[in-house]
Motif scaffolding. Structure first.
Motif, PDB file in Angstrom:
ATOM      1  N   GLU A  62      98.538 114.358  -5.247  1.00 51.75           N
ATOM      2  CA  GLU A  62      97.079 113.671  -5.778  1.00 51.75           C
ATOM      3  C   GLU A  62      97.682 112.150  -5.617  1.00 51.75           C
ATOM      4  O   GLU A  62      98.471 111.456  -5.894  1.00 51.75           O
ATOM      5  N   LEU A  64      95.950 108.971  -7.748  1.00 50.79           N
ATOM      6  CA  LEU A  64      95.540 108.735  -8.889  1.00 50.79           C
ATOM      7  C   LEU A  64      95.189 107.279  -9.161  1.00 50.79           C
ATOM      8  O   LEU A  64      96.179 106.612  -8.695  1.00 50.79           O
ATOM      9  N   PRO A 170      91.473 107.777  -4.893  1.00 49.77           N
ATOM     10  CA  PRO A 170      90.308 108.093  -5.432  1.00 49.77           C
ATOM     11  C   PRO A 170      89.099 107.382  -5.228  1.00 49.77           C
ATOM     12  O   PRO A 170      89.321 106.311  -4.727  1.00 49.77           O
ATOM     13  N   THR A 233      88.542 110.220 -10.694  1.00 53.75           N
ATOM     14  CA  THR A 233      89.753 110.146 -11.276  1.00 53.75           C
ATOM     15  C   THR A 233      91.077 110.451 -10.263  1.00 53.75           C
ATOM     16  O   THR A 233      92.028 109.748 -10.385  1.00 53.75           O
ATOM     17  N   ARG A 234      90.911 111.239  -9.247  1.00 51.53           N
ATOM     18  CA  ARG A 234      91.742 111.578  -8.282  1.00 51.53           C
ATOM     19  C   ARG A 234      91.187 112.047  -7.003  1.00 51.53           C
ATOM     20  O   ARG A 234      89.986 112.600  -6.858  1.00 51.53           O
ATOM     21  N   ALA A 236      92.839 115.119  -4.457  1.00 46.34           N
ATOM     22  CA  ALA A 236      93.996 116.049  -4.348  1.00 46.34           C
ATOM     23  C   ALA A 236      93.968 116.934  -3.343  1.00 46.34           C
ATOM     24  O   ALA A 236      92.935 117.546  -2.902  1.00 46.34           O
ATOM     25  N   PRO A 312      96.460 103.306  -5.308  1.00 40.82           N
ATOM     26  CA  PRO A 312      96.624 104.631  -6.344  1.00 40.82           C
ATOM     27  C   PRO A 312      98.236 104.845  -6.507  1.00 40.82           C
ATOM     28  O   PRO A 312      99.008 104.592  -5.764  1.00 40.82           O
TER      29      PRO A 312
END
Length: 321
Positions: A62, A64, A170, A233-234, A236, A312
């Motif tokens: 991920e 983030l 993100p 938010t992310r 992934a 991120p």
């Protein structure tokens, strides 16, 4: 108790144990992380190499938002070549292969856009075949994935077929025009060819029911990499290898930049060991050497960076067999 009933109960218990064993093994799958970072004064050089090894066939990666994202008033995204021996062109130590530049939209719908780009110069000669749904092409140095948000397409992923690198981020917060990439990563059997690479034989991208990349590696083996989430938010990725990468090779390498704690794409390593009471450890990148028995690991920053401020954090988790 009749003998037949005892045998039936025994078989039931054995079946339950057999079914539970893989789940327990998956829950306890762990990896090791090794730091091969070297010092640099150049904020545009990937001097950070963090190697992940382990006999696994699945994981999640991920990107983030950094922990301090709400503190950022002005996102600093401009390149900084002040400490470098190059000025934004080709790296002086790289081989140079020339190509006819082009940019091709390989897929577009109301939500997604996938673009293939061939650069005029690249450091590797490979021209990897790429198929997007039924469309076939080859020779792209970058494959970019955009998602629509607030009426505009924003880039969330770029992968490099010729050397196997991925960059994810993100979607940007509403007050930012766009976010910025930071670290890059390799997924698959990593080998050293002047720098870490993953040699890819071919790529097939499917857009339905969700976007996923099916890779076949040059030395054998394959991977399925699905976009599990692309949001503010992310971003992934769910990664599944057809077979575990041999322990002699990393299954992933995170490449990044570190000059100082306040001038870095990552400056800290935080990891959790396996088990219900797994301990959490945090070390500055400059002090971190190696960790084993890792169930989850994050590479990030708690001090805002004066360069690539919104880059991120990267988290690896959900290791399994």
């Amino acid at each position: 108790m009749p003998a037949a009933l005892r045998r039936l109960l025994a078989l039931g218990a054995l079946a339950a144990a057999t079914l539970a064993a893989p789940a327990a093994a998956q829950a306890q799958a762990t990896v090791s992380v090794e730091n091969q970072t070297r010092p640099t004064r150049c904020a545009e050089e990937d001097n950070v190499s963090l190697l992940l090894r382990g006999s696994i066939t699945r994981l999640r990666v991920e990107a983030l938002q950094p922990a301090y994202i709400e503190q950022i008033a002005q996102d600093t995204t401009a390149p900084d070549f002040s400490g470098c021996n190059f000025d934004g062109g080709d790296h002086p130590t790289d081989p140079k292969f020339t190509f006819t530049p082009r940019t091709v939209t390989l897929h577009e719908d109301a939500e997604w856009r996938i673009v293939g780009m061939t650069l005029p110069v690249f450091w590797r000669p490979q021209q990897v075949p790429v198929q997007v749904d039924s469309r076939r092409d080859r020779g792209f140095h970058m494959i970019q994935v955009y998602r629509r948000i607030d009426g505009a397409m924003k880039e969330a992923l770029v992968m490099y077929p010729s050397d196997g690198y991925w960059r994810i981020k993100p979607l940007p917060l509403a007050r930012f025009a766009d976010g910025v990439y930071g670290s890059s990563l390799l997924l698959g059997p990593v080998r050293e060819e002047g720098r870490p690479v993953v040699a890819i034989r071919d790529i097939r991208i499917r857009t339905q029911p969700a976007i996923r990349f099916d890779l076949r590696f040059t030395g054998g083996g394959s991977a399925r990499i699905a976009l599990a989430e692309v949001s503010r938010t992310r971003t992934a990725l769910d990664v599944r290898f057809a077979r575990a990468v041999p322990a002699s090779r990393p299954f992933s390498v995170l490449r990044s930049m570190y000059v100082a704690p306040d001038n870095a794409d990552i400056s800290e390593v935080q990891w959790r060991t396996a088990g219900p009471d797994g301990a959490v450890h945090t070390e500055p990148l400059a002090d971190f050497q190696r960790a084993a028995g890792v169930a989850e690991v994050s590479f990030g920053r708690s001090t805002p960076s004066r360069h690539n401020t919104s880059a991120p954090d990267i988290r690896y988790s959900a290791f399994g067999r």
